[in-house]
Design an enzyme around this catalytic site. Structure first.
Site, PDB file in Angstrom:
ATOM      1  N   ALA A 146       5.866   4.146   1.561  1.00  0.00           N
ATOM      2  CA  ALA A 146       6.620   5.329   1.996  1.00  0.00           C
ATOM      3  C   ALA A 146       7.379   5.047   3.286  1.00  0.00           C
ATOM      4  O   ALA A 146       8.537   5.453   3.451  1.00  0.00           O
ATOM      5  CB  ALA A 146       5.677   6.513   2.174  1.00  0.00           C
ATOM      6  N   GLY A 184       0.811  -1.203   0.000  1.00  0.00           N
ATOM      7  CA  GLY A 184       0.000   0.000   0.000  1.00  0.00           C
ATOM      8  C   GLY A 184       0.845   1.254   0.000  1.00  0.00           C
ATOM      9  O   GLY A 184       2.079   1.218  -0.032  1.00  0.00           O
ATOM     10  N   CYS A 185       0.172   2.396   0.053  1.00  0.00           N
ATOM     11  CA  CYS A 185       0.855   3.688  -0.071  1.00  0.00           C
ATOM     12  C   CYS A 185       1.585   4.080   1.206  1.00  0.00           C
ATOM     13  O   CYS A 185       2.774   4.421   1.180  1.00  0.00           O
ATOM     14  CB  CYS A 185      -0.135   4.758  -0.497  1.00  0.00           C
ATOM     15  N   TYR A 186       0.881   4.044   2.341  1.00  0.00           N
ATOM     16  CA  TYR A 186       1.544   4.353   3.610  1.00  0.00           C
ATOM     17  C   TYR A 186       2.710   3.402   3.856  1.00  0.00           C
ATOM     18  O   TYR A 186       3.783   3.804   4.307  1.00  0.00           O
ATOM     19  CB  TYR A 186       0.557   4.210   4.765  1.00  0.00           C
ATOM     20  N   THR A 187       2.474   2.115   3.595  1.00  0.00           N
ATOM     21  CA  THR A 187       3.507   1.119   3.871  1.00  0.00           C
ATOM     22  C   THR A 187       4.732   1.330   2.987  1.00  0.00           C
ATOM     23  O   THR A 187       5.862   1.231   3.452  1.00  0.00           O
ATOM     24  CB  THR A 187       2.957  -0.297   3.688  1.00  0.00           C
TER      25      THR A 187
END
Length: 339
Positions: free
Chosen positions: A155, A150-153
């Protein structure tokens, strides 16, 4: 020239699916052959920006019909929905890249604890490869099921991986203060993403219980070679912008931290990763918006290491990295269609 491989977009109505289709339309080795959705509409009706770019109507999910036309399927579905259909596709020889969180955790009980749903595909969970090419590039080409991060993960993990891999920071007490644009919540209407609710407002959510926490812990522990688990304190925030992720990460070094040396460490660690840009300036979400880049820099402040990491949540945080994974599975250059 070889015939393009067929790709299916399962769950074609969302934002990530739209970005994925736009990328694949410029991919020389891939043809979007199938799109499924519960909405019985043409793709250009669901996504007007695709008008005159693709002539394809959405259809109900049918594993047999997908297998007839596509060798690869991207699952752009809500969490818990992918595990219900991934086995039927894999049984028919279709390789799966899942954009949900259904196959990211390697422990079914941890999945149930955080997602509140029993995991029903133990075999898939055991065989899935975590699809972050910067860390698992060697495992991806032979995989038949990719757990797209995912996106948060992405980054957070990319921001911390060099430090945990080299054993330079304490493994607990790592603080991740992360912000996301509203598109990260998906396209389905929700009260907290309604314009009057989120515009001109900054808010934290899921404090202490966000589902990405165990994923970040797990992958960073793996990246460090195992041993004592890495544990992060992850707090997400919703910001009133369309797209982008910005993570400010705080870690305690185990020795003396020198900023220049840390920058060089990051450059060396990501030397073979075309989509990580290690910069010396302070990055901003506009720098990486609409690209597949993750921009990272490092600072040392009062004896602590600060990592600043940002990316486009719909591209490097979803569709773009999915195409990176596809390229590696196809044996194509990793950056195909992504520059």
């Amino acid at each position: 020239m070889a015939e393009p491989v067929g790709a299916a977009i399962v769950g074609a109505s969302g934002y990530a699916a739209r970005e994925l289709i736009q990328i694949l339309l410029r991919h020389p080795g891939v043809k979007v052959a199938v799109a499924t959705s519960r909405q019985d509409e043409r793709l250009d009706a669901l996504h007007p920006g695709l008008t005159k770019r693709i002539d394809l109507a959405c259809e109900p999910f049918d594993a047999d019909r997908i297998a007839e036309r596509a060798g690869y399927a991207f699952l752009a579905l809500p969490h818990t929905a992918s595990m219900a259909i991934a086995p039927s596709l894999r049984e028919r020889g279709v390789k799966v890249i899942d954009l949900s969180a259904d196959y990211r955790l390697d422990d079914a009980q941890v999945y149930e604890d955080w997602y509140g749903h029993e995991h029903t595909d133990a075999e898939g969970l055991n065989s899935a490869v975590y699809g972050l090419p910067e860390l698992f590039r060697q495992k991806i080409p032979s995989a038949t099921l990719i757990a797209n991060p995912g996106c948060y993960t992405s980054a957070s993990i990319l921001g911390l991986a060099p430090l945990v891999a080299e054993g330079l920071i304490e493994r607990t007490g790592i603080v991740i203060d992360a912000k996301s644009g509203v598109s990260g919540a998906g396209r389905s209407p929700k009260l907290n993403t309604h314009f009057p609710e989120c515009n001109e407002s900054l808010s934290a959510y899921s404090v202490g219980r966000h589902r990405h926490t165990p994923e970040i812990d797990q992958i960073l522990t793996t990246a460090s070679g195992g041993g004592d688990p890495v544990e992060v304190i992850f707090t997400p925030h919703l910001v009133p912008m369309d797209r982008g992720i910005f993570a400010t990460i705080y870690a305690k070094p185990l020795g003396t931290a020198v900023e220049h040396d840390l920058i060089e460490l990051y450059r060396s660690f990501y030397a073979d990763s075309p989509f990580v840009r290690v910069v010396t300036h302070l990055p901003a979400t506009k720098d990486s918006a609409y690209t597949n880049f993750c921009d990272i820099t490092v600072r040392v402040v009062r004896g602590r290491i600060l990592i600043l990491s940002c990316l486009d949540n719909l591209i490097k945080g979803a569709a773009g990295v999915a195409v990176q994974n596809l390229n590696l599975m196809l044996g194509a250059p990793e950056a195909t269609a992504l520059f």
